[in-house]
Motif scaffolding. Sequence first.
Motif, PDB file in Angstrom:
ATOM      1  N   THR A  20       0.996  -1.244  -0.044  1.00  0.00           N
ATOM      2  CA  THR A  20       0.051   0.106   0.090  1.00  0.00           C
ATOM      3  C   THR A  20       0.824   1.054  -0.014  1.00  0.00           C
ATOM      4  N   ALA A  23       2.422   1.738  -3.368  1.00  0.00           N
ATOM      5  CA  ALA A  23       1.128   2.189  -4.549  1.00  0.00           C
ATOM      6  C   ALA A  23       1.216   3.860  -4.240  1.00  0.00           C
ATOM      7  N   HIS A  24       1.220   4.303  -2.977  1.00  0.00           N
ATOM      8  CA  HIS A  24       1.319   5.783  -2.648  1.00  0.00           C
ATOM      9  C   HIS A  24       2.408   6.499  -3.305  1.00  0.00           C
ATOM     10  N   LYS A  27       2.513   6.399  -7.129  1.00  0.00           N
ATOM     11  CA  LYS A  27       1.345   7.023  -7.707  1.00  0.00           C
ATOM     12  C   LYS A  27       1.592   7.998  -8.578  1.00  0.00           C
ATOM     13  N   GLY A  28       0.987   7.834  -9.998  1.00  0.00           N
ATOM     14  CA  GLY A  28       1.338   9.021 -10.988  1.00  0.00           C
ATOM     15  C   GLY A  28       2.444   8.628 -11.956  1.00  0.00           C
ATOM     16  N   ASN A  31       1.660   2.093 -12.159  1.00  0.00           N
ATOM     17  CA  ASN A  31       0.483   1.448 -11.619  1.00  0.00           C
ATOM     18  C   ASN A  31       0.779   0.387 -10.826  1.00  0.00           C
TER      19      ASN A  31
END
Length: 366
Positions: A20, A23-24, A27-28, A31
């Motif tokens: 998690t 992913a943060h 981000k951008g 993916n």
Amino acid sequence: MLKFFAPWCGHCQKLALIWTELAHELKGMVNVAEVNCDVHENLCRNVGIEGYPTGIFYLNGRKVDYAGRKALDAMSTFARKAFAPGFTKVDAETFNKKLNLDEVVFLLLHTGSDQRVLDSVSAASQVLLGESPIYASTSRALYSQYGLPSPSTSAVPVLIAIKSHASKNHAAKLELDGLATGHGSGEELEKWLLRNRFPVVSKLGMNSFYNVMKSRFRRLGHEEESQRIRSARLCFVWMDGRKWGKWLKNMYGIEDVSKFKMDGVVVVDHQSPSYYDTDLNGRPLTLDKDNIFYALRAIYAGRGTPKHSENLLERIARIMNKKELAIEEYVKTHIKTTIFGVIMFFVLTFYALKYVVNEDRSMDLF
């Protein structure tokens, strides 16, 4: 980046929070997603997932298994390098400063007017996933520094591999005249990059084991001797015996170096998997150039005696598994042929049984 997991898996549960956070952080840029293999069994089976958690990286349709540490910094660094630009433009001074940052670097020398070559190298660089940087330069000083002919406006662009921070010698060279004229193969360029992406001597550990052992394009070693072993596809690696002593002993019979104060040398064919630990006279291989290359010449001439790093049951299981996968792959790619074959099998079986029954009845009449 995709994580394939199962809810009941303890390692997956530990990785959940890290994934998690990853992913943060990305981000951008990348993916980051996950697949629950208890819910999507068919998908995981088709992808070839054999254990949990498994990380797979997809870049422009290219699939790469993530074999590094499952830590936030390691996975983040891996992703950032993989999505880095294909190459970095440098002058001679900047390149020589960056030369000491990596064990292996690639240098593209060109005249500046061959955009087609630059695009091809940028696309092919994706196979490296940022593992080894590629620099591009038009500097005449760098041509001279690495003993290459001084360029002209019609000079052929050249890509060289530089290892161990060498400031004057290159380990390999590839002329890109085919790419410059539009007749070259990007696939051949990718293979060349893969063949030369490892250091002269690699440290074999958890992060590099998969790439080294599964590589099909390695051709490393002492250049002069390698010319005598024409078909050799090999590399030199070392392992920390204190950390990997038990594994080395189980796989290759090498005693724990921290206990016995000795170095072990083996020639490994991981695809078999088999290994050689003695020369033709039955003496253990040693850390001596002549001893090692004498053994290599014998091995490639078919005169060496291999040992198996698997026991008999493990070998049978591996062979059966390969056969099963081959059959499964054939069925997937030849569905109509398979269906026809199954139907014919049942038809022939039916008529064979019918013939046997009729024969039995005929015998009863007599």
